[in-house]
Write an enzyme that holds these catalytic residues in place. Structure first.
Site, short mmCIF file in Angstrom:
data_model
loop_
_atom_site.label_atom_id
_atom_site.label_comp_id
_atom_site.label_asym_id
_atom_site.label_seq_id
_atom_site.Cartn_x
_atom_site.Cartn_y
_atom_site.Cartn_z
N TYR A 51 0.82 -1.22 0.00
CA TYR A 51 0.00 0.00 0.00
C TYR A 51 0.86 1.27 0.00
O TYR A 51 0.35 2.35 0.37
CB TYR A 51 -0.94 -0.01 1.20
CG TYR A 51 -2.19 -0.85 1.00
CD1 TYR A 51 -3.09 -0.57 -0.03
CD2 TYR A 51 -2.47 -1.92 1.83
CE1 TYR A 51 -4.24 -1.33 -0.21
CE2 TYR A 51 -3.62 -2.68 1.66
CZ TYR A 51 -4.50 -2.38 0.63
OH TYR A 51 -5.64 -3.12 0.45
N ASN A 114 -13.52 -3.52 3.82
CA ASN A 114 -14.42 -3.61 2.67
C ASN A 114 -14.19 -4.87 1.83
O ASN A 114 -14.42 -4.87 0.62
CB ASN A 114 -14.36 -2.33 1.84
CG ASN A 114 -12.96 -2.06 1.31
OD1 ASN A 114 -12.04 -2.84 1.51
ND2 ASN A 114 -12.81 -0.95 0.60
N HIS A 117 -9.75 -6.42 -2.14
CA HIS A 117 -8.90 -5.50 -2.91
C HIS A 117 -8.94 -5.96 -4.35
O HIS A 117 -9.00 -7.16 -4.62
CB HIS A 117 -7.45 -5.56 -2.41
CG HIS A 117 -6.49 -4.93 -3.38
ND1 HIS A 117 -6.24 -3.58 -3.38
CD2 HIS A 117 -5.79 -5.45 -4.44
CE1 HIS A 117 -5.39 -3.29 -4.37
NE2 HIS A 117 -5.11 -4.41 -5.02
N GLU A 128 1.27 -5.85 -8.80
CA GLU A 128 0.72 -6.50 -7.61
C GLU A 128 0.81 -8.03 -7.70
O GLU A 128 1.09 -8.69 -6.69
CB GLU A 128 -0.73 -6.04 -7.41
CG GLU A 128 -0.78 -4.55 -7.02
CD GLU A 128 -2.19 -3.98 -6.94
OE1 GLU A 128 -2.31 -2.79 -6.62
OE2 GLU A 128 -3.16 -4.73 -7.18
P1 ADP Z 1 -10.02 0.69 -3.56
O1 ADP Z 1 -9.70 -0.48 -2.64
O2 ADP Z 1 -11.48 0.75 -3.90
O3 ADP Z 1 -9.13 0.74 -4.78
P2 ADP Z 1 -8.40 2.87 -2.46
O4 ADP Z 1 -7.30 2.37 -3.34
O5 ADP Z 1 -8.74 4.32 -2.53
O6 ADP Z 1 -9.75 2.04 -2.71
O7 ADP Z 1 -8.05 2.56 -0.93
C1 ADP Z 1 -7.37 1.38 -0.57
C2 ADP Z 1 -8.04 0.81 0.67
O8 ADP Z 1 -7.85 1.72 1.75
C3 ADP Z 1 -9.57 0.65 0.59
O9 ADP Z 1 -9.98 -0.53 -0.06
C4 ADP Z 1 -9.94 0.65 2.06
O10 ADP Z 1 -9.66 -0.61 2.68
C5 ADP Z 1 -8.98 1.70 2.62
N1 ADP Z 1 -9.59 3.04 2.64
C6 ADP Z 1 -9.85 3.83 1.55
N2 ADP Z 1 -10.39 5.01 1.93
C7 ADP Z 1 -10.46 4.97 3.29
C8 ADP Z 1 -10.92 5.87 4.29
N3 ADP Z 1 -11.41 7.07 3.98
N4 ADP Z 1 -10.85 5.48 5.60
C9 ADP Z 1 -10.34 4.27 5.94
N5 ADP Z 1 -9.88 3.36 5.04
C10 ADP Z 1 -9.94 3.70 3.74
MG MG Z 2 -7.07 0.97 -4.87
#
Ligand code: ADP
Ligand code: MG
Length: 140
Positions: A51, A114, A117, A128
């Site tokens: 990350y 959520n 990924h 990745e």
């Molecule tokens: P995605 O997984 O939909 O690609 P992002 O790459 O923006 O989303 O974010 C990576 C991960 O970080 C998200 O899947 C989630 O687990 C976490 N995340 C994203 N935004 C937030 C937030 N505002 N607060 C807490 N965790 C977050």
């Molecule tokens: Mg992402």
């Protein structure tokens, strides 16, 4: 449209609730094939490295804590237009915004926890996949 690959993680909130099969079923029903899969406990170093693009974001520390809080299942998925197909079945990052029938709408606990990924581009998919798998572990 070509058959391509993407990278997926079934996150700790899902493994904790024994949803590995249920999530995988939704991926398969969306036309994706699991061509590599391994259950691991991510180290802090792995989570921080994976990350790294988010390291300036305010939730980075919590995200690393969450991703190392339990087992995850790292997977390579194959299918027609796999990156987009997977993003579509995943749903929006925040489950409150995710469409009906998506994995996150069905299972996610919060914007952080959520459930899945998925790579956001073909280039990131390659990076990745290489982060977690050797080519000989991927059997299409
Ligand atoms: P995605 O997984 O939909 O690609 P992002 O790459 O923006 O989303 O974010 C990576 C991960 O970080 C998200 O899947 C989630 O687990 C976490 N995340 C994203 N935004 C937030 C937030 N505002 N607060 C807490 N965790 C977050
Ligand atoms: Mg992402």
């Amino acid at each position: 449209m070509a058959v391509t690959r993407t990278f997926s993680i079934i996150k700790p909130d899902a493994t904790r609730r024994n949803l590995t099969g249920a999530v995988t079923k939704m991926l398969e029903e969306a036309g994706l094939r699991v061509v590599a899969s391994r259950r691991i406990r991510m180290t802090r170093e792995q989570a921080e490295g994976f990350y790294a693009v988010h390291k300036e974001r305010p939730f980075f520390g919590e995200l690393v804590e969450f991703m190392t809080s339990g087992p995850v299942v790292v997977q390579v998925l194959e299918g027609v237009d796999a990156v987009k197909r997977n993003r579509d079945v995943m749903g929006a990052t925040n489950p409150a915004d995710a469409a009906e029938g998506t994995i996150r709408k069905t299972f996610a606990e919060s914007i952080e926890a959520n459930t899945v990924h998925g790579s956001d581009s073909e280039e990131n998919a390659r990076i990745e996949i290489d982060f977690f798998f050797d080519e000989d572990e991927i059997v299409g």
